[in-house]
Scaffold this active site. Structure first.
Site, PDB file in Angstrom:
ATOM      1  N   TRP A 136      97.350 -14.935  82.556  1.00  0.00           N
ATOM      2  CA  TRP A 136      96.640 -15.802  81.608  1.00  0.00           C
ATOM      3  C   TRP A 136      97.582 -16.416  80.582  1.00  0.00           C
ATOM      4  O   TRP A 136      97.180 -17.239  79.776  1.00  0.00           O
ATOM      5  CB  TRP A 136      95.508 -15.045  80.916  1.00  0.00           C
ATOM      6  CG  TRP A 136      95.883 -13.682  80.434  1.00  0.00           C
ATOM      7  CD1 TRP A 136      96.386 -13.378  79.213  1.00  0.00           C
ATOM      8  CD2 TRP A 136      95.797 -12.452  81.161  1.00  0.00           C
ATOM      9  NE1 TRP A 136      96.625 -12.025  79.139  1.00  0.00           N
ATOM     10  CE2 TRP A 136      96.267 -11.439  80.318  1.00  0.00           C
ATOM     11  CE3 TRP A 136      95.369 -12.119  82.459  1.00  0.00           C
ATOM     12  CZ2 TRP A 136      96.327 -10.103  80.728  1.00  0.00           C
ATOM     13  CZ3 TRP A 136      95.421 -10.804  82.847  1.00  0.00           C
ATOM     14  CH2 TRP A 136      95.879  -9.807  81.994  1.00  0.00           C
ATOM     15  N   ARG A 137      98.847 -15.990  80.597  1.00  0.00           N
ATOM     16  CA  ARG A 137      99.799 -16.630  79.691  1.00  0.00           C
ATOM     17  C   ARG A 137     100.451 -17.844  80.339  1.00  0.00           C
ATOM     18  O   ARG A 137     101.253 -18.516  79.719  1.00  0.00           O
ATOM     19  CB  ARG A 137     100.876 -15.619  79.283  1.00  0.00           C
ATOM     20  CG  ARG A 137     100.329 -14.577  78.339  1.00  0.00           C
ATOM     21  CD  ARG A 137     101.426 -13.771  77.730  1.00  0.00           C
ATOM     22  NE  ARG A 137     100.888 -12.815  76.784  1.00  0.00           N
ATOM     23  CZ  ARG A 137     101.474 -11.686  76.450  1.00  0.00           C
ATOM     24  NH1 ARG A 137     102.628 -11.369  76.995  1.00  0.00           N
ATOM     25  NH2 ARG A 137     100.933 -10.876  75.579  1.00  0.00           N
TER      26      ARG A 137
ATOM     27  N   GLU B   1      90.298 -13.099  77.943  1.00  0.00           N
ATOM     28  CA  GLU B   1      90.037 -12.424  76.662  1.00  0.00           C
ATOM     29  C   GLU B   1      88.809 -11.514  76.757  1.00  0.00           C
ATOM     30  O   GLU B   1      88.794 -10.435  76.173  1.00  0.00           O
ATOM     31  CB  GLU B   1      89.854 -13.457  75.538  1.00  0.00           C
ATOM     32  CG  GLU B   1      91.152 -14.137  75.125  1.00  0.00           C
ATOM     33  CD  GLU B   1      92.214 -13.161  74.625  1.00  0.00           C
ATOM     34  OE1 GLU B   1      91.851 -12.059  74.170  1.00  0.00           O
ATOM     35  OE2 GLU B   1      93.404 -13.476  74.709  1.00  0.00           O
TER      36      GLU B   1
ATOM     37  N   THR C 196      89.462  -3.351  78.334  1.00  0.00           N
ATOM     38  CA  THR C 196      90.167  -2.915  79.537  1.00  0.00           C
ATOM     39  C   THR C 196      91.653  -3.240  79.379  1.00  0.00           C
ATOM     40  O   THR C 196      92.009  -4.267  78.826  1.00  0.00           O
ATOM     41  CB  THR C 196      89.583  -3.658  80.779  1.00  0.00           C
ATOM     42  OG1 THR C 196      88.157  -3.553  80.734  1.00  0.00           O
ATOM     43  CG2 THR C 196      90.072  -3.046  82.067  1.00  0.00           C
TER      44      THR C 196
ATOM     45  N   GLY D 295      83.934  -2.136  84.111  1.00  0.00           N
ATOM     46  CA  GLY D 295      83.066  -1.395  83.176  1.00  0.00           C
ATOM     47  C   GLY D 295      82.495  -2.300  82.098  1.00  0.00           C
ATOM     48  O   GLY D 295      82.727  -3.514  82.085  1.00  0.00           O
TER      49      GLY D 295
ATOM     50  N   TYR E 214      87.502 -12.037  66.881  1.00  0.00           N
ATOM     51  CA  TYR E 214      88.796 -11.926  67.555  1.00  0.00           C
ATOM     52  C   TYR E 214      88.884 -12.900  68.734  1.00  0.00           C
ATOM     53  O   TYR E 214      89.831 -13.671  68.855  1.00  0.00           O
ATOM     54  CB  TYR E 214      89.050 -10.484  68.040  1.00  0.00           C
ATOM     55  CG  TYR E 214      90.110 -10.466  69.095  1.00  0.00           C
ATOM     56  CD1 TYR E 214      91.453 -10.634  68.727  1.00  0.00           C
ATOM     57  CD2 TYR E 214      89.801 -10.399  70.452  1.00  0.00           C
ATOM     58  CE1 TYR E 214      92.440 -10.706  69.687  1.00  0.00           C
ATOM     59  CE2 TYR E 214      90.769 -10.472  71.415  1.00  0.00           C
ATOM     60  CZ  TYR E 214      92.086 -10.626  71.036  1.00  0.00           C
ATOM     61  OH  TYR E 214      93.056 -10.716  71.982  1.00  0.00           O
TER      62      TYR E 214
ATOM     63  N   ASP F 226      92.725  -8.105  66.643  1.00  0.00           N
ATOM     64  CA  ASP F 226      92.108  -7.010  67.395  1.00  0.00           C
ATOM     65  C   ASP F 226      92.742  -5.701  66.914  1.00  0.00           C
ATOM     66  O   ASP F 226      93.482  -5.688  65.922  1.00  0.00           O
ATOM     67  CB  ASP F 226      92.292  -7.215  68.910  1.00  0.00           C
ATOM     68  CG  ASP F 226      93.747  -7.089  69.335  1.00  0.00           C
ATOM     69  OD1 ASP F 226      94.631  -7.044  68.445  1.00  0.00           O
ATOM     70  OD2 ASP F 226      94.009  -7.017  70.545  1.00  0.00           O
TER      71      ASP F 226
ATOM     72  N   CYS G   7     104.780  -1.830  68.612  1.00  0.00           N
ATOM     73  CA  CYS G   7     104.134  -1.049  67.551  1.00  0.00           C
ATOM     74  C   CYS G   7     102.946  -0.312  68.184  1.00  0.00           C
ATOM     75  O   CYS G   7     101.798  -0.536  67.843  1.00  0.00           O
ATOM     76  CB  CYS G   7     103.682  -1.994  66.440  1.00  0.00           C
ATOM     77  SG  CYS G   7     103.327  -1.149  64.897  1.00  0.00           S
TER      78      CYS G   7
ATOM     79  N   CYS H  43     112.397  -2.805  66.492  1.00  0.00           N
ATOM     80  CA  CYS H  43     111.404  -3.768  66.009  1.00  0.00           C
ATOM     81  C   CYS H  43     112.053  -4.906  65.211  1.00  0.00           C
ATOM     82  O   CYS H  43     112.914  -4.670  64.366  1.00  0.00           O
ATOM     83  CB  CYS H  43     110.379  -3.045  65.144  1.00  0.00           C
ATOM     84  SG  CYS H  43     109.134  -4.158  64.477  1.00  0.00           S
TER      85      CYS H  43
ATOM     86  N   CYS I 213     109.378  -3.519  57.000  1.00  0.00           N
ATOM     87  CA  CYS I 213     108.111  -2.849  57.314  1.00  0.00           C
ATOM     88  C   CYS I 213     107.935  -1.663  56.363  1.00  0.00           C
ATOM     89  O   CYS I 213     108.669  -0.679  56.431  1.00  0.00           O
ATOM     90  CB  CYS I 213     108.110  -2.386  58.768  1.00  0.00           C
ATOM     91  SG  CYS I 213     106.657  -1.393  59.165  1.00  0.00           S
TER      92      CYS I 213
HETATM   93 FE1  SF4 Z   1     105.427  -1.250  63.769  1.00  0.00          FE
HETATM   94 FE2  SF4 Z   1     106.751  -1.387  61.460  1.00  0.00          FE
HETATM   95 FE3  SF4 Z   1     107.646   0.175  63.417  1.00  0.00          FE
HETATM   96 FE4  SF4 Z   1     107.762  -2.471  63.633  1.00  0.00          FE
HETATM   97  S1  SF4 Z   1     108.849  -1.208  62.182  1.00  0.00           S
HETATM   98  S2  SF4 Z   1     107.119  -1.028  65.212  1.00  0.00           S
HETATM   99  S3  SF4 Z   1     105.870  -3.091  62.602  1.00  0.00           S
HETATM  100  S4  SF4 Z   1     105.727   0.394  62.309  1.00  0.00           S
END
Ligand code: SF4
Length: 360
Positions: free
Chosen positions: A33-34, A46, A52, A90, A129, A147, A201, A211, A217
């Site tokens: 779907w992308r 969606e 699921t 489901g 959403y 979501d 995450c 990340c 963060c």
């Molecule tokens: Fe999630 Fe923050 Fe870890 Fe990135 S640094 S994965 S946003 S908790």
């Protein structure tokens, strides 16, 4: 106190967005779907993804679209056939809402999904959403799509320590998400945030060291990422004991259409709550108009819904004739294989098929 906004030394909203997009552009899962901008296809994906996992949806998505290639085909499909196509995903109410929405789209919008957030939101089965996801991905409207995945990323990023799910926290997360949406690439950003939640995450083991936004963060920097988001305690699941009755006659087995909300419209075997006594079960069948003799237990099965657990004892009965039963049908093994039966009665169906095929 929930703190929002940019603190000194932290990323601006624009930088957050650019970092997430750059990470997404650098490589992500190739999901069917992308590869499309077709609003119909995005809508279907969606809805399938609502409850699921993406890996499971992949195998259903193409098959479903081959069968229902556009809104009109979906709107006019026989419901039984549609539910059969949904079997295995489901949460069948999604399929029923999907068809209702398709009928509205044909009647009101000439078969094309409306390119408008409010109009999308008003369609059956489409919440905030899903409306945001379709609007941003298919139509390039700068709308947020929040979501559970996106909520988790933002709660951790901002170190939101309140319980999520209250209207106040929900509104704040929605506003935060909206402020992050870039006007030039809203669809890519929606996909990137979902990808972050699904692969980086993640609920149990976020890969913070890899990340793209770890340096700002707050959840990671304060060492509480994994504890977030804080969720209200789940309600205990209700256990329902049910006797599932496989009634055989003349090489057929009795199935009945369920009228209740849960699994409504699907065929199941007759079942009786909180009863296991064979003579009491025979009496229930008699009230349905079926005279049958008890033929022994076939086994036990368990099915877990979101809030309810069905503990099912399966019993066999032999009837002399295929008597008329309101909402019921007597089906052969072949018919049983093609009708939409919910996963909850899979074990009972297997017993019924074995017995019918063995000619007993
Ligand atoms: Fe999630 Fe923050 Fe870890 Fe990135 S640094 S994965 S946003 S908790």
């Amino acid at each position: 106190m929930v703190k929002w906004g940019v603190m000194e030394g932290f990323m601006s909203e624009e930088n957050f967005t650019r970092s997430i997009l750059a990470w997404y552009d650098g490589g992500h899962r190739d999901l069917p779907w992308r590869r499309t901008k077709d609003p119909y296809r995005i809508w279907i994906s969606e809805i399938m993804l609502q409850q699921t996992r993406a890996e499971t949806v992949v195998s259903y998505y193409e098959r479903f679209l081959a069968r229902y290639p556009d809104v009109r085909a979906l709107a006019s499909a026989p419901q039984e056939e549609l539910l059969k196509s949904w079997e295995g995903l489901g949460y069948y109410s999604r399929a029923r809402s999907l068809q209702k929405a398709a009928q509205v789209i044909v009647e009101r919008y000439g078969g094309e999904l409306p390119a408008d957030l409010t109009a999308l939101r008003a369609l059956p089965g489409i919440g905030d959403y899903t409306a945001g996801a379709i609007a941003s991905i298919a139509f390039g409207i700068p709308a947020a799509a929040v979501d559970g995945n996106v909520e988790r990323v933002l709660c951790r990023y901002d170190a939101v320590t309140e319980e999520v799910g209250t209207p106040a926290v929900r509104r704040k997360i929605a506003a935060r998400a909206q402020a992050l949406v870039p006007a030039d690439r809203p669809g890519a950003f929606a996909n990137a945030m979902m990808e972050m939640g699904a692969t980086m995450c993640t609920p149990r083991s976020p890969k913070c060291l890899l990340c793209p936004v770890r340096e700002s963060c707050r959840g990671f920097l304060s060492g509480i990422a994994q504890e977030l988001p804080r969720k209200p305690k789940k309600k205990a699941q209700r256990v329902e004991n049910r006797a599932v009755l496989l009634v055989f006659a003349g090489g057929r087995v009795l199935i009945v259409r369920r009228e209740e909300k849960l699994l409504g419209g699907l065929y199941v075997f007759p079942d009786v709550p909180e009863e296991r006594d064979p003579s009491a079960l025979c009496a229930v069948l008699e009230r349905l108009g079926v005279e049958a003799a008890y033929d022994g237990p076939l086994g036990h099965a368990r099915h877990v819904f979101t809030h309810i657990v069905w503990e099912m004892d399966i019993f066999a009965f032999e009837a002399q004739t295929c008597a008329d039963v309101p909402g019921g049908r007597w089906v052969t093994a072949q018919e049983l294989a093609t009708l939409p039966l919910p996963t909850a009665v899979k074990a009972a169906r297997t017993h019924a098929m074995e017995r019918l095929r063995a000619g007993r």
